[in-house]
Design a protein around this motif. Sequence first.
Motif, mmCIF file in Angstrom:
data_model
loop_
_atom_site.group_PDB
_atom_site.id
_atom_site.type_symbol
_atom_site.label_atom_id
_atom_site.label_comp_id
_atom_site.label_asym_id
_atom_site.label_seq_id
_atom_site.Cartn_x
_atom_site.Cartn_y
_atom_site.Cartn_z
ATOM 1 N N GLN A 117 1.019 4.307 -2.701
ATOM 2 C CA GLN A 117 0.759 5.686 -2.322
ATOM 3 C C GLN A 117 1.932 6.609 -2.660
ATOM 4 O O GLN A 117 1.736 7.711 -3.193
ATOM 5 N N GLU A 118 3.169 6.174 -2.374
ATOM 6 C CA GLU A 118 4.323 7.065 -2.533
ATOM 7 C C GLU A 118 4.926 7.039 -3.932
ATOM 8 O O GLU A 118 5.350 8.070 -4.455
ATOM 9 N N HIS B 280 -6.218 3.285 -5.715
ATOM 10 C CA HIS B 280 -5.793 2.728 -4.428
ATOM 11 C C HIS B 280 -5.410 1.267 -4.635
ATOM 12 O O HIS B 280 -5.589 0.722 -5.720
ATOM 13 N N CYS C 60 0.830 -1.205 0.000
ATOM 14 C CA CYS C 60 0.000 0.000 0.000
ATOM 15 C C CYS C 60 0.867 1.259 0.000
ATOM 16 O O CYS C 60 0.540 2.257 -0.657
#
Length: 323
Positions: free
Chosen positions: A157-158, A230, A153
């Motif tokens: 995200q990064e 996501h 995750c």
Amino acid sequence: MQKKRSIVLGGVGFIGSHLCRTLLDRGHEVFAIDIRDITHAPMLRKSLHEASFHYIHHNIIHPFGIRCDEIYHLAAPSMVRYNRALPVETLRVAMVGSIHALDTARTEHARVVLASTGSIYHTEHQVATNDTTAATTQHLLVESKRAAEALHCAYRQEFGVDTRIARIFNSYGSGSDLMDQRVVNKMVVAALQNRDILIEGNGEQIRTFCWVGDIVEGLIQLMQALPTDHTRIVNLGSDQEISILGLAHRIIALTGSRSRILHVAARNEDIRRRVPDLTTTHRELGWYPTTSLEEGLKRTINYIEKELSERAGAFCSWIEVNH
């Protein structure tokens, strides 16, 4: 048209070997990475001679770089005897191994599917306690998967890596090693040898069992699903419930075994019911298991019976074979 290049980490494992075989059959170029010898994967015995299949003996706690389009991260020393005897290695495979897989995916702009576990959901036995020793031995695999999920995750995200997570519940099927510790496999081997079948506690624990081919199809559909903003997380497993005792009786009936069922002490951490909610999986992937437990057990029994027969034949003397 160029073949899709797929990496399967843990490709010699039970689900991994089925996944490799399915991807090969669908025209992929497959790289199976594992520390186990390829001879431990009955499904892949003939694949070594295929130009599109590459077996790479490698521990993913060390970096690797292969040009690829997709990575299936199934690597985990998940057998009970491994994750209890080698707790640090279990965590390193999940955490350091995930970092190396994700770094490769980032470099190659590849998608990643992480095979997590349905055990990651809470149980009624998670009680506040100062007994850290119990926590690190009984729930080691679960915590290692939880850490791996967090890493996937975080990379999404990064760094924008396209990561997806499959929480897999109990699976079974043909193509497994006879020493496989999954409950169906152990019971079938014992039943075919007319040995006692040991059940922990009263056997009223409720579980579900999903045919390995259905699990593989779910992993592939998850990989092929359209990207989201996501990390997509789904459950893979069957929602058809059966007690452990009921499973033992069914296997005995299907094999015509003379095995007795013996009850031994229950495990403290064993939960009463573990059943996946497939609502999100069905809605997002259109996936649902299609193989009934009855049909899957018959296939598994036929496979293990053949493997046991061949193994017994391999130890026959020249006189026995010729008389």
